[in-house]
Design a protein around this motif. Structure first.
Motif, PDB file in Angstrom:
ATOM      1  N   ASP A 179       8.812  -2.432 -57.260  1.00 19.50           N
ATOM      2  CA  ASP A 179       9.866  -1.523 -57.704  1.00 19.50           C
ATOM      3  C   ASP A 179      11.016  -1.459 -56.699  1.00 19.50           C
ATOM      4  N   PHE A 180      10.715  -1.692 -55.422  1.00 19.92           N
ATOM      5  CA  PHE A 180      11.745  -1.687 -54.388  1.00 19.92           C
ATOM      6  C   PHE A 180      12.623  -2.938 -54.464  1.00 19.92           C
ATOM      7  N   GLY A 181      12.096  -3.989 -55.107  1.00 19.46           N
ATOM      8  CA  GLY A 181      12.881  -5.210 -55.271  1.00 19.46           C
ATOM      9  C   GLY A 181      12.241  -6.467 -54.742  1.00 19.46           C
ATOM     10  N   LEU A 182      11.095  -6.351 -54.070  1.00 18.14           N
ATOM     11  CA  LEU A 182      10.413  -7.546 -53.570  1.00 18.14           C
ATOM     12  C   LEU A 182       9.834  -8.345 -54.732  1.00 18.14           C
ATOM     13  N   ARG A 183       9.816  -9.674 -54.589  1.00 21.80           N
ATOM     14  CA  ARG A 183       9.364 -10.573 -55.637  1.00 21.80           C
ATOM     15  C   ARG A 183       8.487 -11.670 -55.036  1.00 21.80           C
ATOM     16  N   PRO A 184       7.776 -12.446 -55.859  1.00 22.20           N
ATOM     17  CA  PRO A 184       7.001 -13.567 -55.331  1.00 22.20           C
ATOM     18  C   PRO A 184       7.861 -14.495 -54.477  1.00 22.20           C
ATOM     19  N   TRP A 185       7.274 -15.045 -53.440  1.00 18.08           N
ATOM     20  CA  TRP A 185       8.013 -15.838 -52.461  1.00 18.08           C
ATOM     21  C   TRP A 185       8.795 -16.982 -53.094  1.00 18.08           C
ATOM     22  N   HIS A 186       8.230 -17.666 -54.079  1.00 20.21           N
ATOM     23  CA  HIS A 186       8.916 -18.835 -54.636  1.00 20.21           C
ATOM     24  C   HIS A 186      10.234 -18.463 -55.312  1.00 20.21           C
ATOM     25  N   GLU A 187      10.430 -17.183 -55.641  1.00 19.06           N
ATOM     26  CA  GLU A 187      11.687 -16.765 -56.252  1.00 19.06           C
ATOM     27  C   GLU A 187      12.796 -16.547 -55.217  1.00 19.06           C
ATOM     28  N   TYR A 206       2.433 -14.128 -39.206  1.00 21.19           N
ATOM     29  CA  TYR A 206       3.308 -15.295 -39.176  1.00 21.19           C
ATOM     30  C   TYR A 206       4.447 -15.148 -40.185  1.00 21.19           C
ATOM     31  N   LEU A 207       4.102 -14.748 -41.400  1.00 28.84           N
ATOM     32  CA  LEU A 207       5.108 -14.551 -42.443  1.00 28.84           C
ATOM     33  C   LEU A 207       6.142 -13.515 -42.011  1.00 28.84           C
ATOM     34  N   SER A 208       5.656 -12.375 -41.545  1.00 27.21           N
ATOM     35  CA  SER A 208       6.554 -11.301 -41.147  1.00 27.21           C
ATOM     36  C   SER A 208       7.486 -11.749 -40.030  1.00 27.21           C
ATOM     37  N   ALA A 209       6.927 -12.385 -39.005  1.00 32.05           N
ATOM     38  CA  ALA A 209       7.737 -12.831 -37.876  1.00 32.05           C
ATOM     39  C   ALA A 209       8.733 -13.902 -38.300  1.00 32.05           C
ATOM     40  N   ALA A 210       8.324 -14.795 -39.200  1.00 33.98           N
ATOM     41  CA  ALA A 210       9.233 -15.837 -39.685  1.00 33.98           C
ATOM     42  C   ALA A 210      10.433 -15.235 -40.388  1.00 33.98           C
ATOM     43  N   ALA A 211      10.228 -14.059 -40.993  1.00 36.15           N
ATOM     44  CA  ALA A 211      11.311 -13.373 -41.689  1.00 36.15           C
ATOM     45  C   ALA A 211      12.106 -12.460 -40.758  1.00 36.15           C
ATOM     46  N   GLY A 212      11.758 -12.472 -39.467  1.00 29.10           N
ATOM     47  CA  GLY A 212      12.497 -11.673 -38.500  1.00 29.10           C
ATOM     48  C   GLY A 212      12.018 -10.248 -38.358  1.00 29.10           C
ATOM     49  N   VAL A 213      10.838  -9.951 -38.881  1.00 28.55           N
ATOM     50  CA  VAL A 213      10.270  -8.606 -38.812  1.00 28.55           C
ATOM     51  C   VAL A 213       9.067  -8.641 -37.882  1.00 28.55           C
ATOM     52  N   GLN A 229      14.761  -7.333 -47.139  1.00 31.37           N
ATOM     53  CA  GLN A 229      14.069  -6.473 -48.099  1.00 31.37           C
ATOM     54  C   GLN A 229      12.757  -5.948 -47.529  1.00 31.37           C
ATOM     55  N   PHE A 230      12.043  -6.823 -46.849  1.00 37.23           N
ATOM     56  CA  PHE A 230      10.743  -6.479 -46.284  1.00 37.23           C
ATOM     57  C   PHE A 230      10.899  -5.355 -45.259  1.00 37.23           C
ATOM     58  N   ARG A 231      11.864  -5.502 -44.357  1.00 42.21           N
ATOM     59  CA  ARG A 231      12.104  -4.476 -43.344  1.00 42.21           C
ATOM     60  C   ARG A 231      12.573  -3.172 -43.992  1.00 42.21           C
TER      61      ARG A 231
END
Length: 471
Positions: free
Chosen positions: A152-160, A201-208, A171-173
């Motif tokens: 609902d916040f706007g996050l979507r599957p990674w491939h999108e 790893y995912l979070s850090a790769a996204a800068g979070v 968005q994640f942060r």
């Protein structure tokens, strides 16, 4: 203990207790598969039990999709074929699966990638013990689930996101920024595991920074969906079918953000764990066990058998994932057959067909591979990668100087080659290989000859800006 930590601890314990109560039917150890099936009894034994040091053994499994080779080895008679009388033990969690081996209750059991390595290095969150593995049970077959509030916040599957880590990171942060601190929670199945490393790893790769933005807790697989429903955490990473159970059309509490293969294409998941003493004391028994499991993995990996396998593991003794609508493999089938639905709450069909959703033996052409490689083969270089993650997140102080020695003692590629050769199966000639940049979500390749340089290349890590050294 300060007030925030005390409140957080009590809330976490309350949520866990509720989850355990609601999920107790899913982890009842009395469900273990017992006896010898009629089909297994009809299989001719090529190894006689009396020639083995210990033909009667207890083997654990956890009620997730990767119990499939254990179910097949039992039902189809591969254990019996190699002279083994196996009692299967249904384990409540990956911690009990690991600890059952260490404390001698189990002779062998699947362990999460990272558990064997970290037991050797004594990483924080891992029991220090001489665990070993000579084969991988499967690659892939896991995923990250996010709750409906994140959708609902706007996050979507990674491939999108089409590979846009920066957009996802914003968005994640932003999502976690608007949550109270005690609500910023991600769950994984075991500390010091590849699942924990993937979440970080995912979070850090996204800068979070995952050490600052949210906490990671440990929850057994059958309790994941319940704990999301009651608000104990916002996201989790687990093996199937516990991601598929969460999506709309099933239980409707979340959606799949990414499969593990989208973090690291080709990554190993479960290993067949034993204590080093088991290999030393019962070498013939161990060879029989590995042979039976390799045959079972080949059976599971055969496309012609996948529908049967998906159905078999819904039985009460295994995952118990039988929906009430008569589609008895609705939960287990997507990850086994390779028709994976990411879910969502907009009515869109996000089913993606792929041969590499779960790999039990053969490796599809889209994954970089070496001659003779199949998914049951262990690359010791991947044990080194797991050590780099333990160091990156502060679970060990430094990258061990004797990393290659530790890898050779715990990931027994040498034994696998011997056993596979006896079965007429080829294996790669080397123990180490470079992981190319394109297989990782952040396009950062891994060269096992320079683990310290790899570690120091990451902006987000524990104890930054201190450099890592070989201890």
């Amino acid at each position: 203990m300060n007030e925030w930590n005390r409140r957080d601890f009590l809330q976490g314990m309350g949520a866990m207790a509720a989850g355990m109560a609601l999920s107790s039917c899913a982890i009842n150890s009395d469900r273990s598969a017992k006896g010898l099936t009629e089909e297994a009894s009809a299989i001719a034994q090529i190894i006689k039990p009396e020639t083995l040091e210990k033909p009667d053994i207890t083997v654990g499994y956890v009620p997730v999709n990767d119990c499939a080779p254990f179910a097949i080895a039992w039902k189809k008679g591969f254990f019996h074929k190699y002279g083994l009388n196996v009692k299967l033990s249904r384990e409540a969690s990956w911690a009990t699966s690991r600890d059952g081996i260490i404390f001698g209750r189990l002779d062998a059991s699947p362990v999460v990638s990272g558990a064997v390595t970290n037991a050797r290095v004594g990483a924080e969150g891992a029991r220090h013990a001489p665990l070993c593995a000579a084969m991988t049970i499967h690659h892939h077959g896991n995923a990250m689930t996010m709750n409906k509030a994140m959708w609902d916040f706007g996050l979507r599957p990674w491939h999108e996101y089409n590979g846009n880590l920066e957009e996802f990171g914003r968005q994640f942060r932003a999502y976690f920024d608007q949550l109270a601190p005690e609500k910023r929670v991600w769950a994984v199945v075991l500390s010091s595991s590849i699942y924990e490393y993937f979440a970080r790893y995912l979070s850090a790769a996204a800068g979070v920074d995952p050490l600052k933005e949210f906490r990671i807790i440990i929850v057994p697989p059958p309790q994941m969906v319940t704990n999301v429903r009651i608000g104990a955490m916002q996201a989790y990473m687990v093996a199937e079918p516990w991601n598929t159970r969460a999506i709309q059309g099933n239980l409707g509490v979340g959606f799949t953000f990414a499969q593990g293969k989208e973090i690291w294409l080709g990554h190993p998941d479960r290993l067949l764990g034993v204590m080093e003493s088991f290999i030393d004391n019962y070498p013939k028994t161990y060879r029989s066990l590995v042979k039976a499991m390799i045959e079972a993995c080949r059976y599971c990996g055969n496309p012609q058998n996948r529908e049967e396998v998906a159905k078999l593991i819904t039985e009460r003794s295994f995952t118990g994932a039988r929906p009430k609508n008569g589609l008895i493999d609705k939960y287990t089938r997507p990850g086994i057959v390779g028709e994976y639905n990411y879910g969502g709450f907009d009515g869109k069909d996000r089913t993606i067909k792929a041969e590499d959703t779960t790999m039990f033996f053969d490796i599809p052409a889209n994954i970089p591979q070496e001659p003779g490689e199949h998914s049951t083969f262990l690359w010791r270089s991947r044990s080194i990668w797991l050590m780099t993650q333990a160091a990156r997140w502060g679970q060990i102080k430094e990258m061990p100087k004797n990393a290659e020695e530790l890898a050779s003692k715990s990931w027994r590629t040498d034994l696998y080659r011997e056993i596979a050769t006896e079965m007429g199966i080829d294996s790669p000639k080397e123990d180490y290989k470079i992981e190319p940049p394109e297989v990782f979500i952040d396009k950062k390749g891994f060269d096992p000859s320079d683990p310290v340089g790899y570690l120091n290349s990451f902006e987000i890590r524990a104890n930054r800006p201190q450099s890592f050294f070989m201890s």
